[in-house]
Every structure is written in C-alpha cells, then in structure tokens.
Design a protein around this motif. Sequence first.
Motif, PDB file in Angstrom:
ATOM      1  N   GLN A 620       0.721  -1.230   0.065  1.00  0.00           N
ATOM      2  CA  GLN A 620      -0.120  -0.037  -0.097  1.00  0.00           C
ATOM      3  C   GLN A 620       0.877   1.334  -0.038  1.00  0.00           C
ATOM      4  O   GLN A 620       0.470   2.283  -0.603  1.00  0.00           O
ATOM      5  CB  GLN A 620      -0.931  -0.101   1.414  1.00  0.00           C
ATOM      6  CG  GLN A 620      -2.140  -0.752   1.052  1.00  0.00           C
ATOM      7  CD  GLN A 620      -2.951  -0.944   2.462  1.00  0.00           C
ATOM      8  OE1 GLN A 620      -2.536  -1.195   3.667  1.00  0.00           O
ATOM      9  NE2 GLN A 620      -3.945   0.022   2.512  1.00  0.00           N
ATOM     10  N   ALA A 660      -1.245   0.591  -6.167  1.00  0.00           N
ATOM     11  CA  ALA A 660      -1.135   0.738  -4.661  1.00  0.00           C
ATOM     12  C   ALA A 660      -2.502   1.419  -4.152  1.00  0.00           C
ATOM     13  O   ALA A 660      -3.134   0.896  -3.298  1.00  0.00           O
ATOM     14  CB  ALA A 660      -0.131   1.834  -4.124  1.00  0.00           C
ATOM     15  N   SER A 664      -5.426  -0.067  -1.863  1.00  0.00           N
ATOM     16  CA  SER A 664      -6.353   0.547  -0.838  1.00  0.00           C
ATOM     17  C   SER A 664      -7.732   0.438  -1.062  1.00  0.00           C
ATOM     18  O   SER A 664      -8.552   0.321   0.049  1.00  0.00           O
ATOM     19  CB  SER A 664      -5.855   1.881  -0.754  1.00  0.00           C
ATOM     20  OG  SER A 664      -4.422   1.776  -0.344  1.00  0.00           O
ATOM     21  N   ARG A 670      -5.753  -2.982   7.128  1.00  0.00           N
ATOM     22  CA  ARG A 670      -4.529  -2.905   7.060  1.00  0.00           C
ATOM     23  C   ARG A 670      -3.863  -3.633   7.924  1.00  0.00           C
ATOM     24  O   ARG A 670      -2.899  -4.725   7.271  1.00  0.00           O
ATOM     25  CB  ARG A 670      -3.772  -1.266   7.163  1.00  0.00           C
ATOM     26  CG  ARG A 670      -2.229  -1.469   7.034  1.00  0.00           C
ATOM     27  CD  ARG A 670      -1.612   0.120   7.274  1.00  0.00           C
ATOM     28  NE  ARG A 670      -0.438   0.119   7.172  1.00  0.00           N
ATOM     29  CZ  ARG A 670       0.136   0.678   6.045  1.00  0.00           C
ATOM     30  NH1 ARG A 670      -0.700   1.051   5.152  1.00  0.00           N
ATOM     31  NH2 ARG A 670       1.504   0.528   5.572  1.00  0.00           N
TER      32      ARG A 670
END
Length: 933
Positions: A620, A660, A664, A670
């Motif tokens: 990420q 990335a 997300s 996360r």
Amino acid sequence: MSSPAERYAAARRRAAQASAFPALDEFALDLGFDLDDFQREACEALERGSGVLVCAPTGAGKTVVGEFAVHLALRGTPGKPAAADGGGGPTIRRKCFYTTPIKALSNQKYHDLVDRYGAEQVGLLTGDNAINGDAPVVVMTTEVLRNMLYAGSATLEGLAYVVMDEVHYLADRFRGGVWEEVIIHLPASVTLVSLSATVSNAEEFADWLVTVRGETAVVVSEHRPVPLWQHMLVGRRMFDLFHDADAARKHDVHPELLRYTRDTVRRLELGEGRSAGPGAGRRGPRWRGPMRPDIVERLDRENLLPAILFIFSRAGCQAAVQQCLAAGLRLTSPEERTEIRQVVESRITAIPGEDLTVLGYWEWLDGLERGLASHHAGMLPAFKEVVEELFVRGLVKAVFATETLALGINMPARCVVLERLVKFNGEAHVDLTPGEYTQLTGRAGRRGIDVEGHAVVVWSPETDPRHVAGLASTRTYPLRSSFRPSYNMAVNLVGTVGAEPARALLESSFAQFQADRSVVGLARQVQRNTETIEAYGAEASCHQGDFDEYFALRVAIADRERAMARQGQTQRKAAAVASLERLRVGDVIRVPSGRRAGLAVVLDPATGGFGEPRPLVLTQDRWAGRVSPGDFTTPAEVLARIRVPKHFNPRSPAARRDLAAEVSGTGLDRHGGRRGGRSRQTVGEDHQLSQLRTELRRHPCHACPDREEHARWAERRRRLERDTEELRQRVAGRTGSLARTFDRIVALLTARGYLSADGEVTDAGRMLGRIWTEADLLVAECLRRKVWDGLSPAELAAAVSVVVFEARRDVDERASMPRGAVVDAVDETLKLWGDIEADEASRGLAVTREPDLGFAWPIYRWARGEALAKVLASGHQIDGEMPAGDFVRWSRQVVDLLGQLADSGGASTELRSTARQAIAAVNRGVLAYHAAA
C-alpha cells in the motif's frame, strides 16, 4: 673524576671478578668494548656450568653470550701444532655447535667466527655447504643438528656446548618443532645456550628448559643499547608518537598527533569531496599518502639514512625502487658509485652473461649505484647477498624490504619505516602483532654508530595512532610452541628409545608443558566449582522431600516447552512457505510483520526455483520488493484479487502509485483483527507436558513455602555443573594430547609396514627415518612402490618437485606436465597421496599436503639445459613468470630431496644413479653459483 679510593675499590672488584671468572676476563679483553650487565650475568652463569636463556631486544648484543660459549669450548681444546700431520694419539676435544634458523645467518656467523678464531678452528654445515665439519666449532642450521642426533653421528663426540640462536623460532608453525626435538634429544652432558628475542613468558620457557635440560639461568633485558624514537608521518608532516618516555610507558599518544589525524579524517569525510573532481564519489577524495621517493628524500634531509622501508609485498618493493629511479633520486657520491660497481662485478662473475639480462641485472645495478635496492625472497640469492653487504658498508642507503629481512641477517639501520600495519601471511591479510612490530622496528639504531634509532609509521585513514602506540608499547608477546609429531620423528624416536619411552619424550616437549600448565589452571577451577556445587546443593535441600527430584521435573517441563515452541516455529515456517508457493499474480495478501507490514499485491509469485519462495509484491505504501517466509508469522492468506497490468513496471513511480491505490480501494483492514500474537494452544494440548505438570503438582516439595528460594539455588547449581563439565572436557582434550597423536601415527605406520606389530622399526621404517621433508611418508611410499624408477634425470627432477613445491597462492586449474613417463609417475604419486589422506582422515590426523604440480615444467626444462628466460616463463604463476629467487629456492629443495634419494637404502641402484645425474643437471648457471656460495 672519581676519588682515588673509588678507583681503588673498582680495581679490587675487577680483580675479584677476574679470579672468580678467569675465562670471562680473558674473553672480555679481546672484545674491544665493555660487557653490558645482562651479557656479564649470562656469561658468568655459563662459566659456572649452568645452561642459560638470554632474552633481549634485537641489536642488544645477545650473540656475545653465544661467542663466549665458543670461547669456553676452544679454551678446553688442546692446541694443535701448525703443521699437524696426524701424528700422536687422539685427543678428546670439547666442541661447540652454533645453530641458526636460516642458512644466511649460518653463513654470516661462520665468517664472523673465522675472522676471530681462524679457518682451521671453525666449520660450516648447512644443506648447501660442508666446510671443515670436524672442527671444534661448527656453525649449522638447526635441522642439520637434529638429523645428526637421530643418526647418532660420530661428530657429536666431545660436544660440550650448543648455542641456539633465535630460539624463539620454535614458534614457527612450519619448522618450530625442530628446535624442541634438538633440546629434548641433546645428551645431558651438553650445556645449552638459548638466545631469544624479548618474549613475555621467558620464565615459563625457562621452567620447561629446567625440566628437560637441568639448571638453566634466565637473563632478561628490556634495555635497548640505542634508544628508539617512534614517529608517524601524516602526509608531509612528521609527528612524535609519544611526547616523552613517561607518555610511552602509559601508551599516551602525542595530543598534537591525535588532533591532526582527527582533523584530517574529518576533512576527508566532509565537503572536500566536491572539489576532488570526477570519480571521488560521495565519501570524499581517496587518501593519498606521501610518495615513496618523497619519504626517502625526507629521511635524507633529516639525516635518517640508511633506512629500511618495510613494504609487505615483493611487487611493492620492486615498484618502490622503480618509482625512486623515475623521480631521479640519487643518494650516493661518485666515489661510492665506483666502489658499488666494483663490489657488484666481483660478486656476480659466476653468473652467465645471458642470464643477467633475464634477471634484470642492469636495472638492479642502476638502483644500487644510486643507493637504492629491494630485498625479498623472490630475488636471486646472489643479488640479496650483494644488497646486504652494500647496506652494511653504508653504500646502499635505502632498502625496500619484506618482513623476511627482519627475521634474518644482521642489517641494522638508523631508521625503519613501516608503510602499512597489515601483511599477507600466505592465507589472508592480517594485522601485525606486537612481537612482529618490535622485531621490525628493532632494526633501527646501530650500536656504536647511532646515538638513537627511529621508527616511522606512515599514517593512513584506517591507521589509529592509539593502535600504533599499543603495538609500540606492548610487551605481551608470549612464545607458543608449534611442536607436533611427524612420521619421520615417530620412526626415529621408536628406533632410538622404543615406543613407550618415545611417548614420555613427547610428553616432555614444550608444547605439552604449555598444555599441561593451562590444564593446571583449569583443574583448579574444576576443584573450586565442585566445592561450590556442594554448597549450592546444601542451600537447595528441602525438608518436605527430595528437591533434586522436584527440580528435575521443572527442568523437564521447561525443556519440553522449548522443544514444543521450536516445533511450532518450524511448523509455522513450513506453513508460511507452502502458502507463499500457492500465490498467483494479483492476489492481495497481508504481510503481518516487519518493516513492510500491511496489505500487498503479488506481482511475481517466484515459484519453481530452488530455495525458499520470495514473491515480488507491491505494498500500500508503494514499496516494490521481494518478501520471504521470515516476514510471515502465520500463513499468507489471499484476502482479495485485483488485476495487475500485463506489462507492469515496478520501477515506475506512476505505475506503483496507481496499483497501490487499487490495493487500498479493496477496503480491507491494513492490520487485520489481531497483531500477530502467537497462540500457545499446541503447547497446552501436549500429553507429555500435561503428565509432567501433574507429577510436579503432586510432588511433596511443591507445597514448600521456600520452594522458589530452593529453586534459585538449584538453578545456580545446574548452570555451574554444566560449566564444570565443559571444563573437564577441555582438561581431557589437552592432557596427553601429543601422546594420543603419536599413538595414532604409530598405528598408521604399523598398518603400512614401517613398524612391526611388536614396535620394532622395519627396513621400510629405517628408510622413512632418513627422509627429511614435509611429505616424508609420501616420498617413502613412492620409493617402496618404485614410482620414480625408469625416469630420465630431468623427468625425475620434475616428478619429485611435486612433493616439495608449494605455490604462494592457490591456482584453480591444474598445471600442465611434460609429456612421457613423468605423467604416469605424477599420477601414481597423486593416487598414493589420496590413499594416505584417507588413512590420515580416518584416524583423526592432520593430512599430508596435496602434491603441487606448479614447479614441474620449470625444473624439467632447467634440468634439460634450457635457457633461464624460457624456464622462468614456464612457471605456473598467476602473476606472470616465476621470480628468480623462488626458482633458486625450490630448485635447492628439489636438489636436497634428490640428494636424499641418491643416499637412500630404500631406492634402487638405478634410481640412486639417476638422482645423482639429476643433481648434476640442476646445479648449473645461477644454481651453480648458489651451490658454491
């Protein structure tokens, strides 16, 4: 002026000394200088009949004590008529043998003694020369004396004194054992004079000498007759290493030197790199120390010549002379140049003219005439001898040398320069030891010529002045034995004294003495530990029951938990590996730990190769790189899938940013629900662990209120018991270690027929006992199998070269061989070596070195009469042709082994004849000069 009374008292003291030590008084009258206190003390001990060990710095005058032993021997020798023709009955003469570690020192000592006592009183025995071997005083290399002792030579009759010069050589890992063999085997009637450089365990060495030789006086002198000043050359500035003598004792470096070197390092690390031009890099400019010609010029200006500049590389020594010539340096006057040329021309007349060009004679002579020379093992011995003579006479002013010069002949200088404090020891680049530093700098300061000597270390950014101060001030360089039994030694010992007494002799070596001394300390520690363990046991006792039994359960539980944890860790890693192997491009996973923790998409699964899977991922945070199983405390779980563009470029910042963002955009957390905690569930479910815990709770001691206090004492006892057991194993490993090695060697020799089952030496063993080379057993096997029979003289020289030659550096590919019968002989030699190596390895013995084919072509061509240029070019060298000095040295070793074959009772008549022809073929040209020198 002293008063008349003081002068009278001094005269009375001298008269008393003369009456107590008449031989010393007689000897001192001829010296031309007053004896130092340590010299007088050692000589007085000798005259009293005691052996003596003298430890003093290089150049302090230790050899005077050895020369006094010569004087004592000759003093007891009946004089012979000048024209003796053999008439009259034989007289028992007292003899003195003066041994040295190297031939150059033997030659030098021989000439010194001849000058003093006359040629008829002094002899010389080295591998190359035999002059007047029956003289009352004989100078020889230590190996020659060792061989005499084993052979029971008649020359030993009447031997009263043996001087062992440079006895600290017994620490040499290749040849040091010879010194111990001699010391152990010398008859008890012989008085031993041991001369050593300063070592820190002189008392230990002397204690051993007392056990094997009887009364031995120890005379140690730290005093240098010529004071030595230490300096550092930083760029163009010269600094004193110490402010004064008191600072030297405290290792306190001169503050100005420290400040200047720190500032220099800081300037190098900071912005000066920007002005250094291209190639300087971010770390600033590369340090360039003073040029070698500048150093010599600086020494000349400050009146510090003659100087020895130590450069730990042969090529570096040669290059230094070339650099000084290119700089136009000239250190000699026209008269000195004329004298130099006369000396050179008188010394090299025996070398053929066509060889001189190959040897670089004209460049060498040009350097000499300017007062410059190099000195290293790669030089022709004749050239080295000329350099030594010219330097001692003050005609050559600057010599660039490798450290071999420090261990050899007497070449004192006013100043010694060390270019670096690191040298190549044949295997790796290593720091100089304090002992080596002292040996090298000990050359500075000529007694009777210089008021003081100077040692200069050339500074570089990696040289810390405080480290140099430590080297210069340290006095802790102990003598360590390098003695170990060999095959030749084993058959000679068994043949001389028998197997059991031979074991006892080995156990009396300095090596075993040192091992046993260290054992004494270890044994004391074991005893102290045992007493402490008993005390801990008393503290751990419990009135409720057997606490040892209870504590054993606690230990078993802890061990089982650790085993389960390791097992769980292994299982987790295996699961992580398996999960990574299943990943595909586009899988979104969570990296649970490490710097890259968080969500990531797989760009390349990296499966199908060897080793652990290392998939390429993009996180990420836009980091692209490979992750490993170590980053996963739990198996990698595929949380989602996204599309990765077909030609995705992970090096493109824009591509990384867009992908990335997609990761997300999946909306996944996360870090997930938990932060990678480890479950102990598997530990709790273990049946064996449950059973142990149940037993622990049922034990009577579990209810003791002082249970944890008892447990602390029991844990201390357990740790101490473990440490003590390790100490006991070390004691067992050191006690009798040489005797165990000897037993293994005897077993191998018995199995191969060199010793009989009842411990007698066989005919093959007697042959082995007369082979003096590192590969003694391999040579004996080649003779027994007639591997070298039927070869021509040149082929025989090539064939035997493979067992003596050892390249200075490893070469990967095998050297080529001359065609013909020699190839079969070498192949058979290699096969025999393989059998010996396997036998040695199975018995836990150090293996015989593998034969090296690198010298076969040069010696073959030389023995066939080919030109020196062609011979040197045929060497199997990494860096061009073979140096002439190496060629001469290895040729001498080949000739030495050929000489042993020519005299061997185990060789056929044909082989002995061929060996003599090969010796004659090799001893020509530069070898003929060396043989005659």
